[in-house]
Design a protein around this motif. Structure first.
Motif, PDB file in Angstrom:
ATOM      1  N   GLU A   9       0.840  -1.190   0.000  1.00 21.50           N
ATOM      2  CA  GLU A   9       0.000   0.000   0.000  1.00 21.50           C
ATOM      3  C   GLU A   9       0.882   1.250   0.000  1.00 21.50           C
ATOM      4  O   GLU A   9       2.027   1.196   0.473  1.00 21.50           O
ATOM      5  N   GLU A  51      -3.465   1.350  -3.923  1.00 22.89           N
ATOM      6  CA  GLU A  51      -4.393   1.763  -2.868  1.00 22.89           C
ATOM      7  C   GLU A  51      -5.254   0.579  -2.453  1.00 22.89           C
ATOM      8  O   GLU A  51      -5.585  -0.272  -3.277  1.00 22.89           O
ATOM      9  N   ARG A  52      -5.626   0.530  -1.203  1.00 24.52           N
ATOM     10  CA  ARG A  52      -6.405  -0.594  -0.684  1.00 24.52           C
ATOM     11  C   ARG A  52      -7.720  -0.780  -1.436  1.00 24.52           C
ATOM     12  O   ARG A  52      -8.131  -1.899  -1.714  1.00 24.52           O
ATOM     13  N   ARG A  53      -8.392   0.304  -1.800  1.00 26.05           N
ATOM     14  CA  ARG A  53      -9.684   0.180  -2.486  1.00 26.05           C
ATOM     15  C   ARG A  53      -9.536  -0.428  -3.885  1.00 26.05           C
ATOM     16  O   ARG A  53     -10.496  -0.937  -4.436  1.00 26.05           O
ATOM     17  N   ALA A  54      -8.342  -0.379  -4.474  1.00 30.77           N
ATOM     18  CA  ALA A  54      -8.108  -0.951  -5.801  1.00 30.77           C
ATOM     19  C   ALA A  54      -7.404  -2.302  -5.734  1.00 30.77           C
ATOM     20  O   ALA A  54      -7.148  -2.921  -6.763  1.00 30.77           O
ATOM     21  N   LYS A  56      -8.322  -5.391  -4.659  1.00 31.08           N
ATOM     22  CA  LYS A  56      -9.054  -6.585  -5.098  1.00 31.08           C
ATOM     23  C   LYS A  56      -9.025  -6.725  -6.620  1.00 31.08           C
ATOM     24  O   LYS A  56      -8.677  -7.792  -7.148  1.00 31.08           O
ATOM     25  N   SER A  57      -9.352  -5.668  -7.326  1.00 30.81           N
ATOM     26  CA  SER A  57      -9.368  -5.746  -8.789  1.00 30.81           C
ATOM     27  C   SER A  57      -7.955  -5.898  -9.362  1.00 30.81           C
ATOM     28  O   SER A  57      -7.740  -6.626 -10.335  1.00 30.81           O
ATOM     29  N   THR A  58      -6.975  -5.248  -8.741  1.00 28.82           N
ATOM     30  CA  THR A  58      -5.589  -5.369  -9.206  1.00 28.82           C
ATOM     31  C   THR A  58      -5.076  -6.789  -9.040  1.00 28.82           C
ATOM     32  O   THR A  58      -4.441  -7.341  -9.947  1.00 28.82           O
TER      33      THR A  58
END
Length: 67
Positions: A9, A51-54, A56-58
């Protein structure tokens, strides 16, 4: 740093020992930001800073690419 994909992160501090312990052990002053994810990315020890919010998709895209 052994792995197929090393992800961190932004602003994460990475390392087993703190900078003071390392400096005392090796007897040298460490560069600014030595244990931050951005420093390690710039020096080839980390593959991605996400970033943490991205995350999962990454990770899903990375795993799909690797398989």
């Amino acid at each position: 740093m052994l792995g197929d994909l090393n992800v961190a992160e932004p602003g994460a501090l990475i390392g087993f020992a703190g900078p003071r312990v390392i400096e005392q052990t090796i007897g040298h002053t460490l560069p600014e930001g030595f244990q931050t994810s951005e420093f390690l990315l710039a020096h080839g020890m980390i593959d991605l800073v996400v970033e943490r919010r991205a995350l999962k998709s990454t990770l899903a895209q990375s795993i799909a690419w690797m398989t």
